[in-house]
Scaffold this motif. Structure first.
Motif, PDB file in Angstrom:
ATOM      1  N   CYS A 301       0.754  -1.333  -0.108  1.00 11.59           N
ATOM      2  CA  CYS A 301       0.055  -0.056   0.020  1.00 11.59           C
ATOM      3  C   CYS A 301       0.874   1.230  -0.158  1.00 11.59           C
ATOM      4  O   CYS A 301       1.941   1.259   0.846  1.00 11.59           O
ATOM      5  CB  CYS A 301      -0.953  -0.090   1.175  1.00 11.59           C
ATOM      6  N   LYS A 302       0.495   2.267  -0.893  1.00 16.21           N
ATOM      7  CA  LYS A 302       1.243   3.395  -0.878  1.00 16.21           C
ATOM      8  C   LYS A 302       0.799   4.555   0.144  1.00 16.21           C
ATOM      9  O   LYS A 302       1.525   5.342   0.374  1.00 16.21           O
ATOM     10  CB  LYS A 302       1.223   4.110  -2.285  1.00 16.21           C
ATOM     11  N   THR A 303      -0.436   4.330   0.498  1.00 16.03           N
ATOM     12  CA  THR A 303      -0.988   5.251   1.424  1.00 16.03           C
ATOM     13  C   THR A 303      -1.660   4.594   2.637  1.00 16.03           C
ATOM     14  O   THR A 303      -2.066   3.404   2.525  1.00 16.03           O
ATOM     15  CB  THR A 303      -1.867   6.283   0.866  1.00 16.03           C
ATOM     16  N   ILE A 304      -1.996   5.270   3.812  1.00 13.60           N
ATOM     17  CA  ILE A 304      -2.627   4.790   4.864  1.00 13.60           C
ATOM     18  C   ILE A 304      -4.112   4.506   4.445  1.00 13.60           C
ATOM     19  O   ILE A 304      -4.854   3.389   4.707  1.00 13.60           O
ATOM     20  CB  ILE A 304      -2.719   5.526   6.125  1.00 13.60           C
ATOM     21  N   ALA A 305      -4.770   5.376   3.336  1.00 20.98           N
ATOM     22  CA  ALA A 305      -5.944   5.167   2.973  1.00 20.98           C
ATOM     23  C   ALA A 305      -6.201   3.779   2.322  1.00 20.98           C
ATOM     24  O   ALA A 305      -7.198   2.929   2.272  1.00 20.98           O
ATOM     25  CB  ALA A 305      -6.344   6.396   2.147  1.00 20.98           C
ATOM     26  N   GLU A 306      -5.019   3.651   1.399  1.00 21.75           N
ATOM     27  CA  GLU A 306      -5.080   2.444   0.758  1.00 21.75           C
ATOM     28  C   GLU A 306      -5.131   1.192   1.522  1.00 21.75           C
ATOM     29  O   GLU A 306      -5.828   0.218   1.384  1.00 21.75           O
ATOM     30  CB  GLU A 306      -3.979   2.340  -0.119  1.00 21.75           C
ATOM     31  N   ALA A 307      -4.393   1.337   2.655  1.00 14.77           N
ATOM     32  CA  ALA A 307      -4.092   0.221   3.223  1.00 14.77           C
ATOM     33  C   ALA A 307      -5.393  -0.009   4.277  1.00 14.77           C
ATOM     34  O   ALA A 307      -5.997  -1.345   4.304  1.00 14.77           O
ATOM     35  CB  ALA A 307      -3.201   0.472   4.728  1.00 14.77           C
ATOM     36  N   ARG A 308      -6.420   1.024   4.575  1.00 16.06           N
ATOM     37  CA  ARG A 308      -7.464   0.898   5.108  1.00 16.06           C
ATOM     38  C   ARG A 308      -8.481   0.226   4.457  1.00 16.06           C
ATOM     39  O   ARG A 308      -9.406  -0.499   4.890  1.00 16.06           O
ATOM     40  CB  ARG A 308      -8.038   2.167   5.715  1.00 16.06           C
ATOM     41  N   LYS A 310      -7.981  -1.928   1.931  1.00 19.62           N
ATOM     42  CA  LYS A 310      -7.690  -3.257   1.750  1.00 19.62           C
ATOM     43  C   LYS A 310      -8.193  -4.311   2.880  1.00 19.62           C
ATOM     44  O   LYS A 310      -8.422  -5.363   2.846  1.00 19.62           O
ATOM     45  CB  LYS A 310      -6.351  -3.625   1.383  1.00 19.62           C
ATOM     46  N   ILE A 311      -7.660  -3.669   4.150  1.00 25.42           N
ATOM     47  CA  ILE A 311      -7.939  -4.283   5.336  1.00 25.42           C
ATOM     48  C   ILE A 311      -9.429  -4.482   5.489  1.00 25.42           C
ATOM     49  O   ILE A 311      -9.784  -5.495   6.173  1.00 25.42           O
ATOM     50  CB  ILE A 311      -7.196  -3.372   6.600  1.00 25.42           C
ATOM     51  N   LYS A 312     -10.362  -3.370   5.285  1.00 23.83           N
ATOM     52  CA  LYS A 312     -11.664  -3.429   5.579  1.00 23.83           C
ATOM     53  C   LYS A 312     -12.190  -4.532   4.611  1.00 23.83           C
ATOM     54  O   LYS A 312     -12.945  -5.384   5.068  1.00 23.83           O
ATOM     55  CB  LYS A 312     -12.134  -2.146   5.005  1.00 23.83           C
ATOM     56  N   ILE A 322      -8.013 -11.873  -0.194  1.00 18.83           N
ATOM     57  CA  ILE A 322      -7.278 -12.539   0.687  1.00 18.83           C
ATOM     58  C   ILE A 322      -6.486 -13.725   0.162  1.00 18.83           C
ATOM     59  O   ILE A 322      -5.187 -13.664   0.393  1.00 18.83           O
ATOM     60  CB  ILE A 322      -8.318 -13.282   1.758  1.00 18.83           C
ATOM     61  N   GLU A 323      -7.087 -14.297  -0.947  1.00 15.68           N
ATOM     62  CA  GLU A 323      -6.353 -15.515  -1.464  1.00 15.68           C
ATOM     63  C   GLU A 323      -5.268 -14.951  -2.408  1.00 15.68           C
ATOM     64  O   GLU A 323      -4.081 -15.311  -2.523  1.00 15.68           O
ATOM     65  CB  GLU A 323      -7.176 -16.581  -2.167  1.00 15.68           C
ATOM     66  N   GLU A 324      -5.463 -13.815  -3.103  1.00 16.36           N
ATOM     67  CA  GLU A 324      -4.576 -13.175  -4.058  1.00 16.36           C
ATOM     68  C   GLU A 324      -3.397 -12.643  -3.133  1.00 16.36           C
ATOM     69  O   GLU A 324      -2.123 -13.046  -3.676  1.00 16.36           O
ATOM     70  CB  GLU A 324      -5.169 -11.872  -4.652  1.00 16.36           C
ATOM     71  N   ILE A 325      -3.579 -12.145  -1.911  1.00 14.90           N
ATOM     72  CA  ILE A 325      -2.213 -11.878  -1.306  1.00 14.90           C
ATOM     73  C   ILE A 325      -1.666 -12.822  -0.586  1.00 14.90           C
ATOM     74  O   ILE A 325      -0.373 -12.928  -0.794  1.00 14.90           O
ATOM     75  CB  ILE A 325      -2.908 -11.005  -0.081  1.00 14.90           C
ATOM     76  N   ARG A 326      -2.527 -13.931  -0.232  1.00 14.25           N
ATOM     77  CA  ARG A 326      -1.664 -15.169   0.306  1.00 14.25           C
ATOM     78  C   ARG A 326      -0.810 -15.751  -0.588  1.00 14.25           C
ATOM     79  O   ARG A 326       0.131 -16.458  -0.496  1.00 14.25           O
ATOM     80  CB  ARG A 326      -2.975 -16.113   1.006  1.00 14.25           C
ATOM     81  N   ASN A 327      -1.373 -16.000  -1.907  1.00 14.80           N
ATOM     82  CA  ASN A 327      -0.731 -16.718  -2.887  1.00 14.80           C
ATOM     83  C   ASN A 327       0.472 -16.103  -3.501  1.00 14.80           C
ATOM     84  O   ASN A 327       1.626 -16.583  -3.915  1.00 14.80           O
ATOM     85  CB  ASN A 327      -1.604 -16.925  -3.940  1.00 14.80           C
ATOM     86  N   SER A 328       0.535 -14.590  -3.390  1.00 14.87           N
ATOM     87  CA  SER A 328       1.485 -13.899  -3.938  1.00 14.87           C
ATOM     88  C   SER A 328       2.630 -13.608  -3.109  1.00 14.87           C
ATOM     89  O   SER A 328       3.884 -13.460  -3.577  1.00 14.87           O
ATOM     90  CB  SER A 328       1.022 -12.669  -4.445  1.00 14.87           C
TER      91      SER A 328
END
Length: 765
Positions: A301-308, A310-312, A322-328
């Motif tokens: 994530c480039k910004t906290i807004a982007e992190a929020r 994705k986490i949401k 979830i699976e895209e992140i886990r697999n990569s």
């Protein structure tokens, strides 16, 4: 693989995860004998530390030697015995810059290869800047002195780019990895919370800010915060340290880990733990994960807004993300796998061992250049202080020759022929050269230029002015070490060379002899010195408690006394002595008023029959001085016929005349309040003359070391002083039988104690 020769390594770190990986790497490249330290600092920064005895059984060294190594504190001062054992068996040391001055001990004592293990610093600092904290400039000087025995052992290839050239050019890449980089995909993610690791919230401002920022940036998100917490927080979501099984269970159940760090030079272990466990990792761009292959990952994530965002989505069951992140994200483990690190370790150690071999070959044909050491007399000392400086120079000279490392010793004194005529140094051995000088005070700009010319341009100029010894040649830059007799430096000494202070006392703690400002300057000079030498336990205590000097900087050496007992051309008393001798000077701590009060009582109340003869530097002015502490003396003398008839002022006498006077005295009187002690009592004993002394710690130590059997009195009580004078009048002859023999005095000769002085000085070279 490492060749046939057995190589032993001291891995002087206690980080649990790093140890598992790096011990494994050392064994993979053929190094099987590894010492691990058993003591580490009790500090929150060592939250990931532990002790491991498992490698001890693989060490083929005597058990008693291993015990010494295990009992040593390698994060501080392990001591000479531990260093001797380390040099006997080990080839390579890994260390971290926990305490920057630890590097001084390693450089001075260890003869193998020295690896500064670098896992990365926060972007606003560097290892070079930490070494610069070693006062003054020693860090760089010491690292340079190691030559190709020093290595900047970087865990990531780019770390040397942030360092000064003297570190960066000696870099070797030893990548940090994971002991086990296998995916253990048993993640379930049933607990819809963000796992955030943040230790030391209550005691570390750095981590406290990270915690506060996280709460603000992810307000409204359910979370759990892990990491050791030495101080309990009020946040119920902060779990603190957990046993390994509970920690692993949390990894299985938590929905997502957020990693905040954008540090480009350092990374923590817990993001990799999350990846191994199969937990999705959302992390910020710009940090070390980018270098390890994370730039194009969906969890980045480039910004906290982007992190929020994705986490949401993850918390709201976006299983596609979830699976895209886990697999990569498993690609981030590739650089950490042992098999991908082994080649770099093998190549790095080949370079390290080649450098070690070169250095050992040079040791077989060492540079035979003599060390040159200068002993400074910083102010116009005379009498006992001058004698002490000459003895110090002789002790260093003699000690170096006894150690088969003959040094050239120079005695430097103020360029004042009236104060220091040539004949004043007739007793100085001819191999000790004299060099007159003057102190020159320079401003910070001129001081900086001088440092540049000396090749030390990296020392920050923190004072407005400095003092430099000017010998009219090259400011003593031809000397390897400066030894200054006392701390009497009114300006910071510009450290063109490392320097040692010899401090005999801290009178200012007990008597108002210095202004607060001057006292602060003198004490500051000791803090910057390479070492502070003292001759009594009393002064050692004052150095620590009053001056605040770290104990590791202080070394106690034996008191030095001239060979009084070798002089046979001295008059011997015939008949009953007619006087006792009071040797003194005009300093306030010499207790003149109480001494005169005691003399008045001795003559007028006790009927004293011995004259009091006063001798010493400037004592011819004792009744003329306008100093407040001396003004009462003349009035007391004029008011007493007994004092006028019995007190004789001899003034400063030539040394041979003084000894003749002393040899004919009934006893020597030393009524000072407190100081470093007087060697006049030793000289008196060598001439068969007993002494009556004030009772204070330094004199007790002199009495013990030289076995003098001094008679004591209370210098604050004139009545007791007078009573003891009368006692000595009656018993002086019998007390001669208590004096040490010439043979016993000779046990404290320069030849017998010089080695301790050379050892103290040698450690600073």
């Amino acid at each position: 693989m490492i060749g046939e020769k057995k190589i032993r390594v001291m891995w002087l770190l206690n980080h649990t995860s790093a140890r598992k990986f790096e011990v494994q790497m050392l064994k993979k490249i053929g190094i099987n004998e590894i010492f691990l330290p058993k003591i580490f600092p009790k500090d929150p920064n060592f939250r990931s530390a532990s002790i491991d005895y498992s490698e001890d059984e693989n060490l083929t060294i005597p058990k008693e030697d291993l015990t010494v190594l295990n009992n040593a504190d390698w994060y501080s001062d392990p001591g000479p015995e531990a260093w001797e054992i380390a040099n006997k068996y080990f080839d390579i040391i890994f260390f971290i810059l926990w305490n920057p001055e630890v590097v001084c001990g390693i450089v001075k004592h260890f003869r193998g290869s020295v690896l500064l293990r670098a896992y990365g610093m926060p972007k606003e600092t560097s290892y070079s800047s930490l070494l610069d904290m070693i006062t003054p400039y020693k860090g760089r000087a010491y690292i340079k002195a190691l030559g190709d025995r020093f290595w900047f052992a970087e865990a990531y290839r780019h770390l040397h780019c942030n360092e000064h050239e003297y570190i960066g050019t000696q870099n070797v890449y030893l990548p940090l990895g994971l002991h086990n980089a296998s995916i253990n995909d048993n993640w379930q993610g049933n607990d819809r919370k963000v796992l955030f690791i943040c230790p030391d919230i209550g005691c570390n401002p750095y981590y406290r800010k990270i915690y506060v920022d996280f709460l603000r940036e992810f307000k409204g998100f359910p979370y759990s915060i892990g990491g050791a917490q030495p101080i309990r927080t009020n946040d119920p979501n902060v779990s603190g340290f957990l046993p390994i099984d509970m920690h692993e269970e949390r990894m299985r159940q938590m929905r997502v880990m957020f990693y905040h760090s954008t540090e480009p030079n350092h990374i923590h272990y817990h993001p990799f733990e999350a990846i191994r466990a199969g937990m999705p990792l959302v992390f910020m761009a710009g940090g070390m994960l980018d270098r390890l292959g994370g730039k194009n990952l969906p969890g980045r994530c480039k910004t906290i807004a982007e992190a929020r965002r994705k986490i949401k989505k993850i918390l709201n069951d976006d299983w596609s993300l979830i699976e895209e992140i886990r697999n990569s994200q498993t690609c981030l483990l590739e650089p950490m796998r042992p098999e991908n690190c082994e080649g770099a370790w093998q190549e790095g150690f080949s370079r390290i061992l080649e450098g070690l071999e070169r250095s050992r070959k040079r040791l077989l044909t060492p540079d035979r250049r003599q060390y040159r050491i200068v002993v400074f007399i910083p102010v116009g000392y005379r009498g006992g202080s001058l004698r002490a400086a000459k003895l110090l120079a002789q002790a260093i000279d003699l000690g170096s020759r006894q150690a088969s490392e003959p040094a050239e010793v120079i005695l430097a004194h103020l360029d004042n022929p009236s104060l220091y005529p040539d004949e004043e140094f007739n007793d100085l051995p001819t191999n000790i050269k004299r060099r007159p000088f003057w102190w020159r005070v320079v401003d910070s700009k001129e001081a900086y230029r001088a440092m540049v010319y000396a090749g030390l341009d990296y020392l920050p100029m923190e004072s407005a002015s400095y003092q430099i010894p000017d010998d009219g040649i090259n400011q003593f830059l031809d000397c390897d070490l400066w030894v200054v007799v006392s701390d009497r430096l009114e300006h910071p000494l510009l450290p063109l060379r490392p320097y040692v202070l010899v401090v005999y006392d801290y009178l200012q703690r007990y008597i108002q002899v210095l202004s607060t400002d001057i006292n602060a300057k003198f004490i500051a000079s000791a803090h910057v010195a390479e070492r502070v030498m003292v001759t009594t336990e009393f002064t050692r205590g004052d150095a620590v408690q009053f001056a605040g000097i770290p104990e590791r900087k202080i070394v106690k050496v034996p008191m030095l006394a001239p060979h009084y007992w070798l002089n046979d051309a001295i008059s011997k008393p015939t008949g009953n002595p007619r006087y006792f001798l009071w040797t003194t000077n005009l300093a306030p701590h010499k207790n003149h008023v109480n001494a005169f009060k005691a003399l008045l009582i001795y003559y007028e109340e006790y009927g004293g029959r011995l004259e009091c003869c006063i001798s010493g530097v400037n004592t011819e002015n004792i009744l003329k001085s306008k100093e407040d502490h001396l003004k009462p003396l003349k009035k007391m003398l004029m008011g007493s016929k007994e004092l006028r008839n019995n007190v004789k002022v001899l003034g400063e006498l030539p040394e041979q005349v003084y000894r003749s006077q002393l040899s004919l005295a009934a006893f020597l009187w030393h009524p000072a309040l407190i100081d470093t002690g007087t060697f006049s009592v030793i000289e008196a004993a060598a001439l068969g003359v007993p002494a009556l002394s004030s009772d204070y710690p330094a004199m007790r130590e002199i009495d013990t070391q030289f076995d003098l059997n001094l008679r004591w009195m209370d210098p604050y009580n004139p009545e007791d002083m007078a009573r003891q004078l009368k006692y000595m009048e009656r018993e002086a002859q019998s007390r001669r039988n208590l004096l040490p023999t010439t043979e016993k005095l000779a046990m404290q000769s320069l030849e017998n104690v010089a080695g301790a002085y050379w050892e103290a000085v040698r450690a600073c070279l």
